[in-house]
Design an enzyme around this catalytic site. Sequence first.
Site, PDB file in Angstrom:
ATOM      1  N   GLY A  20      -1.591  -9.591   5.277  1.00  0.00           N
ATOM      2  CA  GLY A  20      -1.636 -10.792   6.388  1.00  0.00           C
ATOM      3  C   GLY A  20      -0.773 -12.093   5.804  1.00  0.00           C
ATOM      4  O   GLY A  20      -0.537 -12.800   6.717  1.00  0.00           O
ATOM      5  N   ASN A  21      -0.610 -11.994   4.546  1.00  0.00           N
ATOM      6  CA  ASN A  21       0.297 -13.223   4.244  1.00  0.00           C
ATOM      7  C   ASN A  21       1.451 -13.209   4.526  1.00  0.00           C
ATOM      8  O   ASN A  21       2.253 -14.022   4.255  1.00  0.00           O
ATOM      9  CB  ASN A  21      -0.104 -13.352   2.806  1.00  0.00           C
ATOM     10  CG  ASN A  21       0.369 -12.180   1.879  1.00  0.00           C
ATOM     11  OD1 ASN A  21       1.520 -11.551   1.916  1.00  0.00           O
ATOM     12  ND2 ASN A  21      -0.438 -11.582   1.152  1.00  0.00           N
ATOM     13  N   LYS A  62     -15.945  -6.768  -0.136  1.00  0.00           N
ATOM     14  CA  LYS A  62     -14.738  -6.828   0.199  1.00  0.00           C
ATOM     15  C   LYS A  62     -14.552  -8.507   0.598  1.00  0.00           C
ATOM     16  O   LYS A  62     -15.344  -9.309   1.273  1.00  0.00           O
ATOM     17  CB  LYS A  62     -14.507  -6.529   1.929  1.00  0.00           C
ATOM     18  CG  LYS A  62     -13.089  -6.854   2.371  1.00  0.00           C
ATOM     19  CD  LYS A  62     -12.061  -6.120   1.723  1.00  0.00           C
ATOM     20  CE  LYS A  62     -10.893  -6.204   2.589  1.00  0.00           C
ATOM     21  NZ  LYS A  62      -9.690  -5.879   1.829  1.00  0.00           N
ATOM     22  N   LYS A 120      -7.276  -2.538   4.869  1.00  0.00           N
ATOM     23  CA  LYS A 120      -6.011  -2.080   5.555  1.00  0.00           C
ATOM     24  C   LYS A 120      -5.301  -1.143   4.929  1.00  0.00           C
ATOM     25  O   LYS A 120      -4.474  -0.261   5.857  1.00  0.00           O
ATOM     26  CB  LYS A 120      -5.418  -3.283   6.160  1.00  0.00           C
ATOM     27  CG  LYS A 120      -4.351  -4.029   4.884  1.00  0.00           C
ATOM     28  CD  LYS A 120      -3.074  -3.805   5.105  1.00  0.00           C
ATOM     29  CE  LYS A 120      -2.079  -4.519   4.343  1.00  0.00           C
ATOM     30  NZ  LYS A 120      -2.480  -4.842   2.962  1.00  0.00           N
ATOM     31  N   LYS A 163      -4.070  -1.290  -2.819  1.00  0.00           N
ATOM     32  CA  LYS A 163      -2.940  -0.760  -2.551  1.00  0.00           C
ATOM     33  C   LYS A 163      -2.530   0.183  -3.515  1.00  0.00           C
ATOM     34  O   LYS A 163      -2.141   1.204  -2.918  1.00  0.00           O
ATOM     35  CB  LYS A 163      -1.876  -2.068  -2.655  1.00  0.00           C
ATOM     36  CG  LYS A 163      -2.010  -3.078  -1.711  1.00  0.00           C
ATOM     37  CD  LYS A 163      -1.085  -4.404  -1.964  1.00  0.00           C
ATOM     38  CE  LYS A 163      -1.077  -5.426  -0.866  1.00  0.00           C
ATOM     39  NZ  LYS A 163      -2.382  -5.769  -0.522  1.00  0.00           N
TER      40      LYS A 163
END
Length: 386
Positions: free
Chosen positions: A55-56, A160, A255, A316
């Site tokens: 998102g960044n 989260k 995500k 990730k």
Amino acid sequence: MLVHKAMSSASARRLGRAATRRRLLFCSESEASAVGHSGSDAEKKRLRIMVAVGGNALIRRGERLTIENQLKAARCDAAPTIKGLMEDHEVVLTHGNGPQVGELALERSAATFDVLGAESQGQIGYIFSQAFASINVVAVPMLTQVIVDPADPAFSNPTKFVGPVYGAKEAEALRQALGWTVKQDGEYYRRVVPSPPPLEILQIDAVRTLLKTQTPTGPLPIVCGGGGVPVTRMGSAFANIPSGAFEGLEAVIDKDHCASLASLQLEADALIILTDGGGIWENFGKPHAREMKMASASYLRSVQAGAQFPGSMGPKIEAAVSFVEQSPKPDAWAALGDLKDAQEMFGNTEGTMIKKEVPGDVVWHEPNRKREARGTQKPSRVPRDP
């Protein structure tokens, strides 16, 4: 390469050299050595790639989270990078929504996170569509629903992190006033929500349909934004909800894990997760930090690499390893690296590539000034990619 009969031999040679240079940008080291030789084996394979950006990627450090700033970042950074990949490969794009959904949650404290997730998908999808349209690429954002298990233990132990950071007193006041669950994140506190694993992506067939007609100018599917909207299918009727209907749940799906699942369901050849700190590091932020060039999935699993990284890097690594392990394709790979290094990651000159098997299990990048500067920087105290 097929050349029109009327074309001069000199023109044909120029086109051939240009095509070779373009293919070299996206070849592995072994494939690069084959480019230029005769025969069909020398032609570069068109891969199916899932690209995940945080998102960044839509907000540069130090800038306010406005639509104008996000659109500027998308036009200048993300869109040209993705378009470059589409020249030679099939591409599906997914994105984070941490900064955006956190701000929406502050504005609308009564809204549930399934609704906020859907709203952030629409907002970010609109921004990306505008950015891609400016470079003549048709993007197709999908409001993606993802099935999760409502009985998953994640609902009883929210983990989260979402939204901004708070001091201890402010966090406690918000917890009491709004009923939030708040946990410590480093020296600060942040809101936490349940994050169950994704089980099934409802719109996956629509993605397959779009990929059948994809060219370098689109359509580019944008799916699973922010991990998708968490839903469950009702087993029996409840109140005014009929049996079998889909209902949203108060959760945020990671995500990167959703990107891994989508990659598997789409039978992708590769999963690329773009960060703002390069690939996988040893001793990140400390003297003598070094970055992995290539690693086997089994090695990263054995050293628990995902568990060693706080914040957003751990998921990730876990998502990338899971994709490589579960893919039925023996040559499937994942890569983690900086957004601006996306093309170089194909040749493994930047970032970290993860494969099923790597001789020696791990290979390290040679140090250089750019890499050393990245590896010795201190992690930001304020999380940028919730």
